[in-house]
Structure formats: structure tokens, C-alpha cells
Write an enzyme that holds these catalytic residues in place. Structure first.
Site, short mmCIF file in Angstrom:
data_model
loop_
_atom_site.label_atom_id
_atom_site.label_comp_id
_atom_site.label_asym_id
_atom_site.label_seq_id
_atom_site.Cartn_x
_atom_site.Cartn_y
_atom_site.Cartn_z
N LYS A 13 33.10 48.48 39.83
CA LYS A 13 34.12 49.42 39.33
C LYS A 13 34.72 48.94 38.01
O LYS A 13 34.85 49.72 37.08
CB LYS A 13 35.25 49.60 40.36
N ARG A 88 43.63 53.18 47.43
CA ARG A 88 42.89 52.29 48.32
C ARG A 88 43.11 52.61 49.78
O ARG A 88 42.53 51.97 50.65
CB ARG A 88 43.32 50.86 48.07
N ARG A 127 30.89 35.49 40.32
CA ARG A 127 31.68 36.11 39.26
C ARG A 127 32.60 35.11 38.56
O ARG A 127 33.22 34.26 39.19
CB ARG A 127 32.53 37.24 39.84
N ARG A 160 37.95 33.85 40.61
CA ARG A 160 39.09 34.45 41.29
C ARG A 160 39.29 33.85 42.67
O ARG A 160 38.33 33.60 43.39
CB ARG A 160 38.89 35.97 41.42
N ARG A 171 37.77 41.39 52.39
CA ARG A 171 37.98 42.54 51.50
C ARG A 171 37.02 43.68 51.85
O ARG A 171 37.39 44.85 51.74
CB ARG A 171 37.79 42.10 50.04
#
Ligand code: ADP
Ligand code: ZN
Length: 216
Positions: A13, A88, A127, A160, A171
Site C-alpha cells: 500500500k 482499518r 523491509r 520497523r 498484524r
């Protein structure tokens, strides 16, 4: 053009929203980025949000709603927006509807980026994010030119806190339980389009642009 990007964490996203924002000349509004900025700056909101974010849980609706209302009061939103990370859950969809109504706006397009779990875990666990400009890299898929440093601004890259495998799974569960019901919500409003998102970012982007052009 007013677009909402839906999809599990790691579906891309943020990457797609950044490219779309450039292409369509509308701001990228990422509640995750806005929250991380608050955490980094140690604002009241950041202090309250930090623990939820590190656990991979949702930050309470009222906090995020307030932040979004402030963001929507800025003039650039008049040109449209690419909304990434909001809504969300069902309650947030209601909040957004209220904000849009107040601003005489409506959504043009909702895109669900559909990614499979192995791809998501591979993407998120590798990431790397720029500590200054927020640009995303990947240790294997999209390595920075200089190890540990951002190509765009030269600042340090970090992992992160919520990109650990255990938190990624949390998540994903939050997405399945709380966010996925929104697919039906937007489907019922004839706004939803699904795009397979395991492939290269450019292929995904081109498909979104085709959809956006159809709505213009
Ligand atoms: P991802 O979509 O990859 O999980 P984000 O950057 O969008 O990453 O979000 C990171 C975290 O920020 C979420 O796990 C959650 O704690 C918080 N967050 C972001 N957007 C919202 C939101 N709309 N409502 C509640 N919490 C949010
Ligand atoms: Zn940078």
C-alpha cells in the site's frame, strides 16, 4: 481523484500510494506514517500510540480519528488523496464517511491489494525504512545503493519495530478480523476493485492507474 488502498500489511500500500500520489498529483495520506512521525517526535498522541503499534495492535479509533480530521483540514486534500492505512475497521469507515460528508467529498475508487502470506512475510521481514524521509527498501528485493543508507536523502535505514515475524502474524490476524470486513462494505457501494499484488510493484501500479483513469 480520491482513492482508498486496502490490503494486508506488506501488500504494498505504501509503495503504491507514493507512486500514485506522484502520478495523480494528490497527497499520500498514510495513518501509519503520521503515527510514526508522532512517535518519533514524542507528541502526546505518539506517546499514547507507541505501545499499540509495537504490539501490532490498532491504535484506538478516537486518537486516529482526531489525527485524520486535522490532516483533512489541510488545503492539499482539495486536490484529492491516496488514503493508505485508513479505514482499518468498520467504525473508522463511519468516521471517514463523516469527514468526507463535511468536506463535500466522496470516494472514487477502493483498491484491494491482494497478497499471499509467504510473500507478505518475506517482504516485511526484509523491509528497511528511511528514518528521515520514510522511503522503503528491502534487504533482498530492493537493496539501497549504499548499505544501511537511504538512496533519496542519505539518512540511516532502520527496521520497523513491528516488522518482526511474530508481530507480522499479529498484524495479519488484525487485518483478517477487523479490516477485511471493509471489503464487503465497499463492495456493497460498488467501489471495490481487487488487484493481485504478489508481483512487481510496477505491474501493480499500472493496473491501479488503468482503474483510476476509468474513474476520471
Ligand atoms: P501496515 O499496514 O504495514 O501494518 P502501517 O504503517 O499502515 O503498516 O501501520 C502500522 C501500525 O500503525 C499499525 O499496526 C497500527 O498500530 C497503527 N495504525 C496505522 N493506521 C491505523 C489506523 N487507521 N487505526 C489504528 N491504528 C493504525
Ligand atoms: Zn530518506
Amino acid at each position: 481523484m480520491r482513492i482508498i488502498l486496502l490490503g494486508p500489511p506488506g501488500a504494498g500500500k505504501g509503495t503504491q500510494a507514493k507512486s500514485l500520489a506522484l502520478k495523480l498529483g494528490a497527497p499520500h495520506i498514510s495513518t501509519g506514517d503520521l503515527l510514526r512521525k508522532n512517535v518519533k517526535e514524542g507528541t502526546g498522541l505518539g506517546i499514547k500510540a507507541k505501545d499499540y503499534m509495537e504490539r501490532g495492535a490498532l491504535v484506538p479509533d478516537e486518537l486516529v480519528a482526531q489525527m485524520l480530521i486535522v490532516r483533512f483540514s489541510q488545503p492539499d486534500v482539495k486536490t484529492g488523496f491516496i488514503l493508505d492505512g485508513y479505514p482499518r475497521n468498520m467504525s473508522q469507515a463511519g468516521v471517514l464517511e463523516g469527514i468526507l460528508k463535511q468536506n463535500n467529498m466522496s470516494i472514487d475508487l477502493v483498491v484491494s491489494l491482494d497478497s499471499s502470506e509467504p510473500v507478505i512475510i518475506q517482504r516485511l521481514s526484509g523491509r528497511l525504512v528511511c528514518s528521515k524521509c520514510g522511503e522503503n527498501f528491502h534487504a533482498v528485493n530492493m537493496p539501497p545503493l549504499k548499505q544501511g543508507l537511504c538512496d533519496k536523502c542519505g539518512s540511516k535505514l532502520y527496521q520497523r519495530a513491528d516488522d518482526k515475524e511474530e508481530t507480522i502474524r499479529k498484524r495479519l490476524a488484525v487485518y483478517a478480523n477487523e479490516t477485511a470486513p471493509l471489503l464487503e462494505y465497499y463492495q456493497a457501494r460498488n467501489l471495490l476493485h481487487h488487484i493481485p499484488a504478489d508481483g512487481p510493484a510496477e505491474t501493480v501500479l499500472n493496473q491501479i492507474i488503468v482503474l483510476a483513469r476509468q474513474k476520471q
